[in-house]
Design an enzyme around this catalytic site. Structure first.
Site, mmCIF file in Angstrom:
data_model
loop_
_atom_site.group_PDB
_atom_site.id
_atom_site.type_symbol
_atom_site.label_atom_id
_atom_site.label_comp_id
_atom_site.label_asym_id
_atom_site.label_seq_id
_atom_site.Cartn_x
_atom_site.Cartn_y
_atom_site.Cartn_z
ATOM 1 N N GLU A 1 0.832 -1.188 0.000
ATOM 2 C CA GLU A 1 0.000 0.000 0.000
ATOM 3 C C GLU A 1 0.874 1.247 0.000
ATOM 4 O O GLU A 1 0.400 2.355 0.232
ATOM 5 C CB GLU A 1 -0.963 0.003 1.200
ATOM 6 C CG GLU A 1 -0.278 0.015 2.543
ATOM 7 C CD GLU A 1 -1.209 0.460 3.663
ATOM 8 O OE1 GLU A 1 -1.577 -0.401 4.452
ATOM 9 O OE2 GLU A 1 -1.552 1.655 3.750
ATOM 10 N N CYS B 1 -3.479 -2.995 4.333
ATOM 11 C CA CYS B 1 -2.600 -4.060 4.824
ATOM 12 C C CYS B 1 -3.004 -5.443 4.325
ATOM 13 O O CYS B 1 -2.366 -6.432 4.654
ATOM 14 C CB CYS B 1 -2.578 -4.059 6.349
ATOM 15 S SG CYS B 1 -2.167 -2.451 7.029
ATOM 16 N N HIS C 1 -2.813 -9.886 11.998
ATOM 17 C CA HIS C 1 -2.247 -8.635 11.503
ATOM 18 C C HIS C 1 -2.022 -7.746 12.713
ATOM 19 O O HIS C 1 -2.913 -7.598 13.550
ATOM 20 C CB HIS C 1 -3.211 -7.957 10.529
ATOM 21 C CG HIS C 1 -2.827 -6.540 10.224
ATOM 22 N ND1 HIS C 1 -1.624 -6.208 9.654
ATOM 23 C CD2 HIS C 1 -3.471 -5.362 10.453
ATOM 24 C CE1 HIS C 1 -1.546 -4.899 9.533
ATOM 25 N NE2 HIS C 1 -2.650 -4.361 10.004
#
Lengths: 466, 466
Positions: free
Chosen positions: A84, A118, A248
């Site tokens: 990203e 993400c 994450h």
């Protein structure tokens, strides 16, 4: 004949050698002691210096993986990137990485970049695994690269930065195989974290909303995952059915909260495996609505207490790199997974197993993964670990990644230096016509670095030799 | 049991109703007569007005496809977007489109955005087809959306703009099925067209280099495709073995050159199917090196002459929308493919077939596709056409797309208006805190449009009702 046990054959992790300790940053920022180290749960933060970026990190991770596992670049048939960190809005990072392959004449490599905060790395990984399982597979390996540099404007979000690139080799008979049928996603339209100011590298963040979205999608994905598991396996799923949980990790505190949330979810679903003590602690909260439960501090505290013993066993082994490096966006969840492999399969652990002649569970280890990307996209899926055969074995992956050594040989920068560097990078972001210092003194041999961006915005890289 | 004949079940095409004739633009720009209409081979150019963008066009295409083919949004299990028009660097366009699905409770939809210039749509399509063929397929449909707005700074590239969104439904037993084993890619690191100036919507373009890269990768992919075909089928491949050729079309002239290049390639490879007249015309050029051959005007002219008769039959049917709308980046090749389906399967054609009681070739039509994205990524692949069963039949796809009607009901704007609009859009690109005119007078019912971008850059859309 269908390809069997498709998954991750090999991994390499790269993070910049430049970092700053979070407690030193606390002092420098004049915030209360423990705000970053306990409040966020973070120990240290890595960042790119002016000679590194997501392309150089990606080049370093890819070439290192190919060399260390002795994979011929002509054996790669697909290469996908999750990121990203936008350096160009049209030209993919993947095309930069083609430099590694076109030199040996291999230009027939499918795949481009996958984008959604993400989550892009997980999308790339799924795409690569699906390719191996599809009719268009040509028998060669796939490769996935997650590369990101997370930087924030001065303010409360700045200590949640980080930077890394992770490369993964994809193929059949993998020691890290996908349990493809157990998978649930939650995707919807939300503005929790986004990058609409195209001229700036920094995101627009609604931290509170983003945390709620993360926990809400975690619930949704866990329910979906359990439902699919139960439908296919004919028995209930609870946290007892997985050996490890990998999340994450924007910051470690959210990982603690997330795992506690799964324990609470097992209580709500009245899973038979839930211990009485947990039921007693958390039963009183089961009548809360979803929204209420995300904001309830008593529930948060009680569920973290109830989860503590399981956290240490099932989650903590997958937190090392993330606490030491910070948020790595697309690479974050795979850095957490790499931490788990490092902690469970590095040589020291193997030596201890040998000394005590303990028989390792050779098979059957289930790792549940939760990938989240703002905007939002989230998926819970699971992997099945088995030792595998060298060079594609868990022990060799741990050895190649060499995480302890990489963490140990970093250089801590003073906060003044860090702030100064962030200013240089702000100025250069989206810019052209500059040369870097080419100072590679802190970089390990084999690391790629940025040398120049010319008047036409073309970027040039070099590789540090021994 | 492996899924059979995975491919495209349904398509919908959307392009803005606002356009400008290329011959009028020639006069306005003061260039020589025919520079755009013959030199580029373009007739007309569509563009987004200030109430449309890639998100609104994507929403329009997706909802229209679901409605017209009567597909329940809960039946979609994967949604992927290909685009190079960046509105947000982190939040995917896919998450905006989730609005269509989350309203009916379907949030379990995998897929994000695929990015590499005009190639992103092909990457998304391959990913979606692979998913249906993979172990993680859950039996639902996939959906691919290609959406782009191509705009250029004032100057020679401006007339090569365009805008469109195309939605495609992916599943088994498709009338448009993938021949997955015949596929060749060429990917490498080149700066032919890129978007490094993040604050500007306009690309940096080296037109001459980009055209050479396009033709060079076309050669490379065609050679790779022929090689794979010959290996699997045990016989030589030449243009005689495909009924249609569909190309990514930045402008029609390049499509003419490209097909001529394939004819030349057949002569170089001494394909048995090549006619003597073509051999005579082109034989003298076979000793040229690759680089020389890309620049040789005599070869270009001779090969276009030799290709002419085949072009009219095999290529021309797939050029209508592209000549009328312009470059649609990721949507371009699928607009060309839609033109082919329109020309060959629309009701008028069917009526003529009926009148003359001609038996349609029910099966066996091979379409060779060439997808190109700068940077660069290119793939040649092929599709197999069969009539299929309604609603997923070629005739119904042609009927739903309703191309003639959509082209006929457009509004031509004066060049002054067009230039004025480009200035407004330049100013608004990456901006916040503005409302649009909400003028929907030119939009068809069912079209989505942008109403506002608030102080936090959040974008709001509405749907025009009848």
């Amino acid at each position: 004949m269908c390809p069997q046990n498709v998954g991750i054959l090999a991994m390499e992790v790269y993070f910049p050698p430049t970092c700053i300790q979070q407690d030193i940053l606390e002092d420098f920022d004049g915030v209360s002691k423990g705000k970053y180290t306990i409040g966020l749960g973070q120990d240290c933060m890595a960042f790119c210096s002016e000679v590194e970026d997501v392309i150089s990190m990606g080049l370093t991770a890819v070439t290192s993986l190919l060399e260390k596992y002795e994979v011929d670049p002509r054996q790669i048939g697909r290469l996908e990137v999750g990121s990203e960190t936008v350096i160009d809005k049209s030209k993919s990072i993947k095309t930069f990485l083609m430099n590694v392959f076109q030199d040996c004449g291999n230009t027939d490599i499918e795949g481009v970049d996958s984008t959604n905060a993400c989550y892009g790395g997980t999308a790339a990984l799924f795409n690569c695994v699906n390719w191996v399982e599809s009719n268009s597979w040509d028998g060669r390996y796939g490769m996935v690269v997650c590369t990101d540099s997370a930087v924030y404007a001065e303010g409360p979000a700045r200590p949640t930065g980080g930077a890394a690139a992770i490369a993964m080799l994809i193929g059949t008979d993998a020691p890290i195989a996908f349990e493809s049928k157990f998978r649930a996603s939650h995707m919807s339209h939300v503005y929790d974290f986004y990058k609409p100011d195209l001229a700036s590298e920094y995101p627009v963040v609604d931290g509170k909303l983003s945390q709620t979205c993360y926990l809400m999608t975690l619930d949704s994905c866990y329910n979906g995952y359990c439902h699919k598991y139960e439908k296919l396996e004919g028995k209930q799923f609870s946290i007892a059915d997985a050996d490890y949980f990998v999340f994450h990790s924007p910051y470690n505190k959210l990982v603690q909260k997330s795992f506690a949330r799964l324990v609470f979810s097992d209580v709500v679903r009245n899973a038979s495996s839930v211990e009485e003590s947990a039921k007693e602690k958390l039963g009183q909260f089961t009548s809360l609505t979803g929204d209420e439960s995300y904001q309830n501090r008593d529930l948060e505290k009680a569920s973290q207490q109830a989860a503590k013993q399981y956290y240490d066993k099932k989650v903590q082994p997958g937190t090392l790199i993330n606490k030491q490096v910070g948020n790595m966006y697309t690479a974050s969840i795979y850095a957490a997974f790499a931490s788990l492999i490092h902690n469970k399969y590095s040589s020291l652990v193997n030596v201890l197993f040998d000394i005590f002649t303990v028989q390792r569970d050779p098979d059957g280890n289930r790792v549940v993964m939760f990938s989240y990307g703002s905007g939002l996209s989230a998926t819970m899926f699971s992997l099945h670990l088995s030792e595998g055969k060298p060079p594609f074995s868990l022990s060799n992956i741990a050895k190649v990644m060499n995480v302890d050594e990489k963490l140990k040989t970093r250089t801590e920068l003073a906060p003044e230096k860090f702030v100064q560097l962030m200013k240089v990078m702000e100025h250069r972001y989206g810019g052209k016509d500059f040369v870097t210092s080419k100072d590679t003194s802190l970089l390990a041999p084999g690391t790629y670095y940025l040398t120049e961006v010319d008047s036409k915005y073309r970027r040039f890289y070099a590789k540090k030799t021994s």
